[in-house]
Write a protein that holds these residues in place. Structure first.
Motif, PDB file in Angstrom:
ATOM      1  N   ASP A 353      97.871 -14.944  26.251  1.00 24.34           N
ATOM      2  CA  ASP A 353      99.259 -14.852  26.718  1.00 24.34           C
ATOM      3  C   ASP A 353     100.219 -15.465  25.696  1.00 24.34           C
ATOM      4  O   ASP A 353     101.303 -14.934  25.441  1.00 24.34           O
ATOM      5  N   LYS A 356     100.569 -13.081  22.772  1.00 24.89           N
ATOM      6  CA  LYS A 356     101.463 -11.967  23.104  1.00 24.89           C
ATOM      7  C   LYS A 356     102.923 -12.386  22.950  1.00 24.89           C
ATOM      8  O   LYS A 356     103.760 -11.602  22.479  1.00 24.89           O
ATOM      9  N   SER A 360     105.971 -10.970  20.298  1.00 21.47           N
ATOM     10  CA  SER A 360     107.196 -10.387  20.872  1.00 21.47           C
ATOM     11  C   SER A 360     108.385 -11.106  20.247  1.00 21.47           C
ATOM     12  O   SER A 360     108.760 -12.198  20.697  1.00 21.47           O
TER      13      SER A 360
END
Length: 464
Positions: A353, A356, A360
């Motif tokens: 997580d 990710k 981004s």
């Protein structure tokens, strides 16, 4: 600016953290490389070298046992095993010009080479599992049920206040997902990528919008690495260290003193005391404290940061007072293993997580990519905390496993991709291609390492 930073460092704390990081990484590197070593030996490959740290030009220690030279290099950026007939960090082109030998890596079937490449990652995952299991067996697990935080939160980070949270808010969930444990609230918020915090304020439900760039803002603006918020707690003084020289200790405040008033202002929670003190920096404030049923007046000097240095009670002590509930779970030796598996996969999911978020750009999480300084900062700087040490070592083991599986040449993941491609197509990449790929991968890794450590020390990704 760099000199000011160096002079401001508490070098005793830095040395302790550095020692813990060095030991942690040494354990992880040795066992990771052992995963490659043992699988290579299993398939009768010749292992020429087994090194902790890199040894360009010279090594600190080396000893040859049988066909393998074991040693410790001077450059603490990892470690390696040199397997005969494999294009790796050593870039031994002369050996690759010779005809393949039965004991060489390149002579083995693709499935055996794949297992050898996955050996290090496999050991790292197994190591994390064993460490987590033993942590649970030795220390157990403490969690605070979110529903027990009946007085809400104390906002300790200004950005949390800016997005709309207030002292006393009860955080019920994130994105309408109920949160069972208070310990999970921060990561749920940080991983939400622009969702909503579901709160209860003055008995009424309300939603707080989470900015997409919250993580980046925290990295850019945060002056400390404290928590985003704490559970709201009564102003009861915790235990002082014997060598405590804080203003609170000098004022003779005592363990379990309960602050009833600050000057003439009644207070119910620590956040009210801290807010009052912050408005009276460098002044003397009179605390009215309840000590064993007696009200006493204690003058306390507030420092330039608005602090007194008074310690808090521990969560378990607040549990004993009925302020919150701490669920302690003890594990038998056998029960710790399935719990360790769960903890390993939870740690892996959390890291994925985070990864990710970093990928981004709109979240700004890339600004927090750190190197050795950031890694060392997670260890205790006030004493060798073995529970914390093993928790961080287990987490780093998961990170090392995940990062090594990235499909970057020079990492295990790059070799795995090439080997899987060979198994699928039946065509083996040329040795010249693998040499060039190794060089490209090495350049990528050095660039990432430079960026991460530069970000640590100089904030390259954080902006102004």
């Amino acid at each position: 600016m760099v000199l000011e930073t160096i002079l401001a460092i508490n070098w005793s704390s830095v040395g302790l953290k550095a020692a813990q990081l060095l030991l942690s990484l040494s354990i992880l590197v040795v066992l990771h490389e052992f995963g490659h070593y043992i699988t290579a030996k299993w398939f009768k490959c010749r292992v020429e070298k087994f090194y902790l740290f890199f040894d360009p030009w010279f090594s600190i220690f080396k000893k040859k046992v049988g066909e393998t030279e074991y040693g410790i290099g001077w450059l603490p950026l990892g470690g390696y095993v040199k397997i005969s007939g494999m294009i790796d960090e050593s870039m031994d082109k002369e050996q690759m010009k010779q005809p393949p030998q039965p004991w060489e890596f390149r002579s083995k079937p693709a499935w055996q080479r794949l297992i050898i490449m996955l050996g290090g990652v496999t050991v790292n995952v197994l190591l994390a599992f064993v460490i987590y299991a033993m942590i649970l067996f030795v220390w157990g697990e403490d969690k605070i049920p979110n529903k027990s935080v009946k007085d809400g939160v104390w906002i300790t980070d200004s950005l949390m206040y800016q997005i709309g949270l207030r002292d006393g808010d009860k955080i019920m969930g994130v994105n309408n997902d109920t949160i069972h444990y208070f310990d999970d609230v921060p990561k749920k918020i940080l991983f939400s990528k622009g969702g909503t915090i579901n709160i209860e304020r003055d008995g009424k439900p309300q939603d707080i919008k989470i900015p997409v760039q919250l993580v980046g803002d925290l990295i850019t603006k945060k002056k400390s690495k404290g928590k985003l918020f704490l559970f709201r707690m009564p102003p009861i003084i915790g235990k002082f260290d014997k060598k405590d020289t804080s203003n609170a200790a000098k004022a003779k405040l005592q363990y379990r003193d309960k602050i009833e008033k600050v000057d003439s202002t009644p207070v119910q929670f620590f956040d009210q005391v801290v807010a009052y003190n912050d408005r009276h920096r460098n002044a003397v404030v009179n605390f009215t404290v309840n000590r064993n049923g007696n009200l006493l007046n204690v003058p306390v000097q507030i420092d330039s940061n608005g602090l007194t240095g008074a310690p808090f009670l521990t969560p378990m002590e607040y549990d004993s007072l009925g302020v919150i509930k701490v669920e302690h779970t003890s594990y038998s030796f056998l029960a710790s293993f399935p719990a360790g598996v769960k903890a390993t996969f939870t740690s892996l999911k959390d890291y994925i997580d985070q990864f990710k978020l970093i990928l981004s750009p709109e979240t700004g999480a890339y600004k927090g990519v750190g190197g050795f300084k950031g890694m060392a900062s997670v260890f205790s700087g006030t004493g060798w905390d073995w529970q914390r040490f093993w928790e961080m070592t287990a987490m780093f083991s998961i990170i090392l496993a995940f990062m090594n599986l990235l499909p970057i040449p020079a990492l295990d993941g790059g070799h795995v991709v090439f080997t899987l491609g060979e198994m699928i197509t039946g065509r083996k990449p040329s040795e010249k291609f693998l040499e060039y790929a190794q060089i490209v991968g090495f350049v990528i890794l050095m660039a990432l390492m430079l960026y991460a450590n530069g970000n640590d020390w100089f904030g390259w990704g954080k902006g102004k």
